[in-house]
Design a protein around this motif. Structure first.
Motif, short mmCIF file in Angstrom:
data_model
loop_
_atom_site.label_atom_id
_atom_site.label_comp_id
_atom_site.label_asym_id
_atom_site.label_seq_id
_atom_site.Cartn_x
_atom_site.Cartn_y
_atom_site.Cartn_z
N ASP A 189 -24.65 -30.70 -5.97
CA ASP A 189 -26.00 -30.15 -5.81
C ASP A 189 -26.89 -30.61 -6.96
OD1 ASP A 189 -28.29 -28.71 -5.31
OD2 ASP A 189 -27.30 -26.75 -5.25
N PHE A 190 -27.23 -31.90 -6.95
CA PHE A 190 -27.99 -32.49 -8.04
C PHE A 190 -29.43 -31.98 -8.09
CE2 PHE A 190 -25.00 -36.18 -7.00
CZ PHE A 190 -23.97 -35.60 -7.71
N ASP A 191 -29.98 -31.57 -6.95
CA ASP A 191 -31.33 -31.01 -6.94
C ASP A 191 -31.40 -29.76 -7.81
OD1 ASP A 191 -32.33 -32.97 -5.26
OD2 ASP A 191 -32.05 -31.78 -3.45
N SER A 192 -30.33 -28.98 -7.83
CA SER A 192 -30.30 -27.77 -8.64
C SER A 192 -29.91 -28.06 -10.09
CB SER A 192 -29.33 -26.75 -8.05
OG SER A 192 -29.79 -26.33 -6.78
N CYS A 193 -29.25 -29.19 -10.33
CA CYS A 193 -28.85 -29.58 -11.69
C CYS A 193 -30.04 -30.06 -12.50
CB CYS A 193 -27.83 -30.72 -11.65
SG CYS A 193 -26.18 -30.23 -11.26
N VAL A 194 -30.89 -30.84 -11.88
CA VAL A 194 -31.98 -31.50 -12.61
C VAL A 194 -32.83 -30.52 -13.42
CG1 VAL A 194 -34.10 -32.87 -12.34
CG2 VAL A 194 -32.00 -33.54 -11.14
N PRO A 195 -33.22 -29.36 -12.88
CA PRO A 195 -34.04 -28.44 -13.69
C PRO A 195 -33.28 -27.82 -14.88
CG PRO A 195 -34.22 -27.91 -11.35
CD PRO A 195 -33.13 -28.92 -11.49
N LEU A 196 -31.95 -27.93 -14.89
CA LEU A 196 -31.16 -27.37 -15.98
C LEU A 196 -31.07 -28.33 -17.17
CD1 LEU A 196 -28.16 -25.86 -13.97
CD2 LEU A 196 -30.31 -24.76 -14.65
N VAL A 197 -31.62 -29.53 -17.01
CA VAL A 197 -31.53 -30.56 -18.03
C VAL A 197 -32.91 -30.78 -18.64
CG1 VAL A 197 -31.02 -33.01 -18.43
CG2 VAL A 197 -29.63 -31.68 -16.83
N GLY A 198 -32.95 -31.02 -19.94
CA GLY A 198 -34.21 -31.30 -20.60
C GLY A 198 -34.00 -32.20 -21.80
N ALA A 199 -35.08 -32.54 -22.43
CA ALA A 199 -35.03 -33.36 -23.64
C ALA A 199 -36.03 -32.80 -24.64
CB ALA A 199 -35.35 -34.80 -23.30
N ARG A 200 -35.64 -32.78 -25.88
CA ARG A 200 -36.51 -32.18 -26.91
C ARG A 200 -37.63 -33.13 -27.33
NH1 ARG A 200 -33.05 -29.27 -31.45
NH2 ARG A 200 -35.12 -28.58 -32.00
N ASN A 201 -37.38 -34.40 -27.39
CA ASN A 201 -38.35 -35.34 -27.93
C ASN A 201 -38.93 -36.27 -26.89
OD1 ASN A 201 -37.91 -34.29 -30.53
ND2 ASN A 201 -36.12 -35.58 -30.79
N ILE A 202 -38.79 -35.91 -25.63
CA ILE A 202 -39.33 -36.73 -24.55
C ILE A 202 -40.31 -35.86 -23.75
CG2 ILE A 202 -38.76 -38.00 -22.44
CD1 ILE A 202 -36.00 -38.53 -23.58
N SER A 203 -41.44 -36.44 -23.40
CA SER A 203 -42.41 -35.67 -22.62
C SER A 203 -41.84 -35.36 -21.24
CB SER A 203 -43.70 -36.47 -22.47
OG SER A 203 -43.49 -37.58 -21.62
N LYS A 204 -42.38 -34.35 -20.61
CA LYS A 204 -41.93 -33.98 -19.26
C LYS A 204 -42.19 -35.13 -18.28
CE LYS A 204 -42.13 -29.08 -19.93
NZ LYS A 204 -42.13 -27.80 -19.33
N GLU A 205 -43.26 -35.88 -18.51
CA GLU A 205 -43.57 -37.02 -17.64
C GLU A 205 -42.50 -38.10 -17.77
OE1 GLU A 205 -45.87 -35.71 -19.88
OE2 GLU A 205 -46.90 -34.52 -18.36
N ALA A 206 -42.12 -38.41 -19.02
CA ALA A 206 -41.08 -39.42 -19.25
C ALA A 206 -39.75 -38.94 -18.69
CB ALA A 206 -40.96 -39.72 -20.74
N LEU A 207 -39.47 -37.65 -18.84
CA LEU A 207 -38.23 -37.09 -18.30
C LEU A 207 -38.21 -37.21 -16.79
CD1 LEU A 207 -35.59 -35.66 -18.98
CD2 LEU A 207 -36.80 -33.49 -18.81
N ALA A 208 -39.33 -37.00 -16.13
CA ALA A 208 -39.40 -37.13 -14.67
C ALA A 208 -39.08 -38.56 -14.26
CB ALA A 208 -40.78 -36.73 -14.17
N GLY A 209 -39.51 -39.55 -15.04
CA GLY A 209 -39.20 -40.94 -14.75
C GLY A 209 -37.73 -41.26 -14.94
N PHE A 210 -37.03 -40.44 -15.69
CA PHE A 210 -35.61 -40.62 -15.97
C PHE A 210 -34.73 -39.98 -14.89
CE2 PHE A 210 -31.75 -39.47 -18.45
CZ PHE A 210 -31.41 -40.73 -18.91
N GLU A 211 -35.34 -39.29 -13.95
CA GLU A 211 -34.59 -38.50 -12.98
C GLU A 211 -33.62 -39.32 -12.13
OE1 GLU A 211 -35.50 -35.54 -9.29
OE2 GLU A 211 -36.82 -35.40 -11.03
#
Length: 129
Positions: A39-61
């Protein structure tokens, strides 16, 4: 009816707030189970990065999903996920970041120690990329 409402409010007010360790444990348990379930759709919101913008993180999805699929394949090849246990926890001085050592037990009897880092983002614990 008013008494029932008052009792419900009192019960909510006295519910204990989970500790950082309990919240981290719940996050890790949920994360590994979701990976094992695919269930990767539910995993993705549980992951984050401290020094990366949310926009850059979205590109990393897309890359994140490929990494999760690889982890699921490993779990499947070892007979599934049997147990996940945090065996070491080293919090940062400010309490916003914690280094974890996780012991993963697989269905075929194998185990693996993994290192994971978690951090707080807007008061919610997340797995650090």
């Amino acid at each position: 009816m008013a008494v029932f409402s008052a009792l419900n409010l009192a019960a909510c007010a006295t519910a204990p707030t989970p500790t950082a360790a309990e919240s981290q444990d719940a996050l890790i348990q949920r994360f590994y189970q979701l990976v094992a379930d695919g269930d990767f759709d539910s995993c993705v919101p549980l992951v984050g990065a401290r020094n990366i913008s949310k926009e850059a993180l979205a590109g990393f999805e897309d890359k994140l999903r490929r990494m999760l699929a690889g982890a699921k394949a490993k779990i499947d090849s070892k007979g599934g996920l049997q147990q996940v246990e945090i065996v070491e926890r080293v919090p940062s001085e400010d309490g916003q970041f914690t280094k974890l050592r996780v012991l993963v037990r697989y269905g075929d009897g194998n185990t693996r120690r993994e290192r994971m880092n978690v951090f707080q983002e807007d008061g919610v614990w997340k797995v650090l990329l």
